[in-house]
Structures are given as structure tokens and as C-alpha cells.
Enzyme design. Structure first.
Site, PDB file in Angstrom:
ATOM      1  N   HIS A  10      42.654  42.154  27.569  1.00 14.30           N
ATOM      2  CA  HIS A  10      41.670  42.270  26.479  1.00 14.30           C
ATOM      3  C   HIS A  10      41.832  43.586  25.711  1.00 14.30           C
ATOM      4  CE1 HIS A  10      39.283  45.335  28.532  1.00 14.30           C
ATOM      5  NE2 HIS A  10      39.525  44.661  29.647  1.00 14.30           N
ATOM      6  N   ARG A  61      34.570  40.498  27.184  1.00 15.74           N
ATOM      7  CA  ARG A  61      35.670  41.207  26.504  1.00 15.74           C
ATOM      8  C   ARG A  61      36.962  40.387  26.540  1.00 15.74           C
ATOM      9  NH1 ARG A  61      34.369  43.610  31.410  1.00 15.74           N
ATOM     10  NH2 ARG A  61      36.000  44.464  32.775  1.00 15.74           N
ATOM     11  N   GLU A  88      38.072  41.011  36.034  1.00 13.76           N
ATOM     12  CA  GLU A  88      38.595  42.323  36.413  1.00 13.76           C
ATOM     13  C   GLU A  88      38.333  42.569  37.899  1.00 13.76           C
ATOM     14  OE1 GLU A  88      40.616  44.552  36.570  1.00 13.76           O
ATOM     15  OE2 GLU A  88      40.319  45.668  34.702  1.00 13.76           O
ATOM     16  N   HIS A 158      42.347  40.709  32.311  1.00 11.96           N
ATOM     17  CA  HIS A 158      41.992  42.128  32.511  1.00 11.96           C
ATOM     18  C   HIS A 158      43.155  42.934  33.091  1.00 11.96           C
ATOM     19  CE1 HIS A 158      37.719  41.171  31.864  1.00 11.96           C
ATOM     20  NE2 HIS A 158      38.115  39.990  32.308  1.00 11.96           N
TER      21      HIS A 158
HETATM   22  O1  LIG Z   1      37.435  47.999  34.894  1.00 13.36           O
HETATM   23  C1  LIG Z   1      37.859  48.978  34.261  1.00 13.36           C
HETATM   24  O2  LIG Z   1      37.324  50.106  34.308  1.00 13.36           O
HETATM   25  C2  LIG Z   1      39.063  48.835  33.362  1.00 13.36           C
HETATM   26  O3  LIG Z   1      39.035  47.614  32.730  1.00 13.36           O
HETATM   27  C3  LIG Z   1      40.342  48.963  34.117  1.00 13.36           C
HETATM   28  O4  LIG Z   1      40.264  50.123  34.809  1.00 13.36           O
HETATM   29  P1  LIG Z   1      41.537  50.890  35.380  1.00 13.36           P
HETATM   30  O5  LIG Z   1      42.310  51.435  34.208  1.00 13.36           O
HETATM   31  O6  LIG Z   1      40.941  51.958  36.228  1.00 13.36           O
HETATM   32  O7  LIG Z   1      42.339  49.915  36.159  1.00 13.36           O
END
Ligand SMILES: O=C(O)[C@H](O)COP(=O)(O)O
Length: 211
Positions: A10, A61, A88, A158
Site C-alpha cells: 500500500h 490502506r 500487516e 502490507h
Molecule cells: O505496521 C507498520 O508500522 C508498517 O506498515 C510497517 O512497519 P515496518 O516498517 O516496521 O515493518
């Protein structure tokens, strides 16, 4: 005849912009995130693909990114399946915390391990392996059979749910996956062989700025 699998993370979300751990929380795209999704969609339109089906997560998202990409390729009414298996990684107790504040509290190295390691979960949350444990079965039962039957399949999801898939597709080790970062809105086009391994991979954009 095997088909095509397109993975796209996303666009920038409101919490990406605020530098907050997001996980299963549900912020929308920022204006930049909308533009990133449009750019990813335009890259796919220029590539000339027409999808047979789209998959996205239960989070807005990714859903909006999916809609924007489909709009860009002229398929805004395409059947789209939403499933939380593609959500995610659950960031557990880190959800909603500022990433720089977390580095100050727990140290740069520990936060990097939580964010990028294969099997160390953040407190109360999912490791990449835990995320894969729900993404991989869903991929095997719902997505891969379509690709193997020749369909062109879009998956808008994600950073970490897609890292778990890319890890398997690209045959990355636990060590290699530490350095795998996916840029927002950049499509990855996989052609699969009949045995489900990768025949070719094209990245339609710049992954180098991903962090
Ligand atoms: O969930 C989150 O904070 C981001 O979408 C991905 O986080 P990361 O860059 O820490 O993997």
C-alpha cells in the site's frame, strides 16, 4: 500454463507519515500514499496487464491502494477478495508507538530485530514467521491455484505480509530477509512456473528508498 502474480505494498499511510508502528490499526492513505498507488497503477497500465482477480487485506490502506491500482488499469469493477490473512504483521504492544521513541527506549538494534528479523516477535505481536503462518496457507489455498491455472492476480497488501511471501518466492534465508524492505506503491510482477517456483520477477519502480 502458469500466470502472473503482482504484489504491491500500500501507499504511504497516515501512520507511516507520523512514523508510528501500525500493524492491525487502520489508518487511511495520505495524499502522497494516493499518488504512490496511482504511480504503481500507471506502471502496471504501461506494462499492459489486465487482471482476472484482486486480493487485499481487511485494512483500509491496502483496500484503497487496490482500488486505485485497479482504477489505473481500467478495471475498477474487478472482483476483489478481502481477507485478514493478508493483514500487516500484528505489532502488538508497539502499535501506535513512535518508531524513534521506541529506538530511544529499547535501542536501535532491538527495534531493527523486531522490525526485520524472521523469528523474533515484538512484545505481544507477530514475528515475520508468525505472519507467514497465516499468509502462506492462504496463498497456497486461495491465490496460487489461480496463478497456476493461468490467471493474472493482483495482491495489494502490507510491508510484512508481503515480505513473508517474497521470502518464499525469492527463496531468501532468515539472514537475507533482514535486509528485505518493500517500497510503498511499487509493483512486483512475478511469472510462475508450473511447479510454482519463479520464472521471472520484474520490479516496476524504485525499491532503493525503502526502509
Ligand atoms: O505496521 C507498520 O508500522 C508498517 O506498515 C510497517 O512497519 P515496518 O516498517 O516496521 O515493518
Amino acid at each position: 500454463m502458469s500466470g502472473t502474480l503482482v504484489l504491491v505494498r500500500h501507499g504511504q499511510s497516515d501512520w507511516n507519515l507520523k512514523n508510528l508502528f501500525t500493524g492491525w490499526r487502520d489508518p487511511d492513505l495520505t495524499e502522497l500514499g494516493v499518488e504512490e498507488a496511482k504511480a504503481g497503477g500507471k506502471a502496471l497500465a504501461d506494462y499492459g496487464i489486465k487482471f482476472d482477480i484482486a486480493f487485499t487485506s481487511a485494512l483500509v490502506r491496502a483496500q484503497r491502494t487496490c482500488e486505485i491500482v485497479l482504477d489505473a488499469v481500467g478495471q475498477s469493477s474487478l472482483k476483489t477478495i478481502r481477507d485478514q490473512a493478508l493483514n500487516e504483521r500484528d505489532y502488538g504492544e508497539l502499535s501506535g508507538l513512535n518508531k524513534d521513541d521506541a529506538r530511544k527506549k529499547w535501542g536501535e538494534e532491538q527495534v531493527h530485530i523486531w522490525r526485520r528479523s524472521y523469528d523474533v516477535p515484538p512484545p505481544g505481536g507477530e514475528s515475520l514467521r508468525d505472519t507467514g503462518a497465516r499468509v502462506w496457507p492462504y496463498y497456497l489455498t486461495d491465490i496460487l491455484p489461480r496463478v497456476l491455472s493461468g490467471e493474472k492476480v493482483l495482491v495489494a497488501a502490507h510491508g510484512n505480509s508481503l515480505r513473508s511471501l517474497v521470502m518464499v518466492l525469492d527463496r531468501l534465508t532468515k539472514e537475507q530477509v533482514l535486509n528485505l524492505n518493500l517500497a510503498t506503491g511499487v509493483p512486483m510482477v512475478y511469472k510462475l512456473k508450473a511447479d510454482s517456483t519463479v520464472a521471472s520477477k520484474e520490479v516496476l519502480g524504485d525499491m532503493s528508498g525503502a526502509h
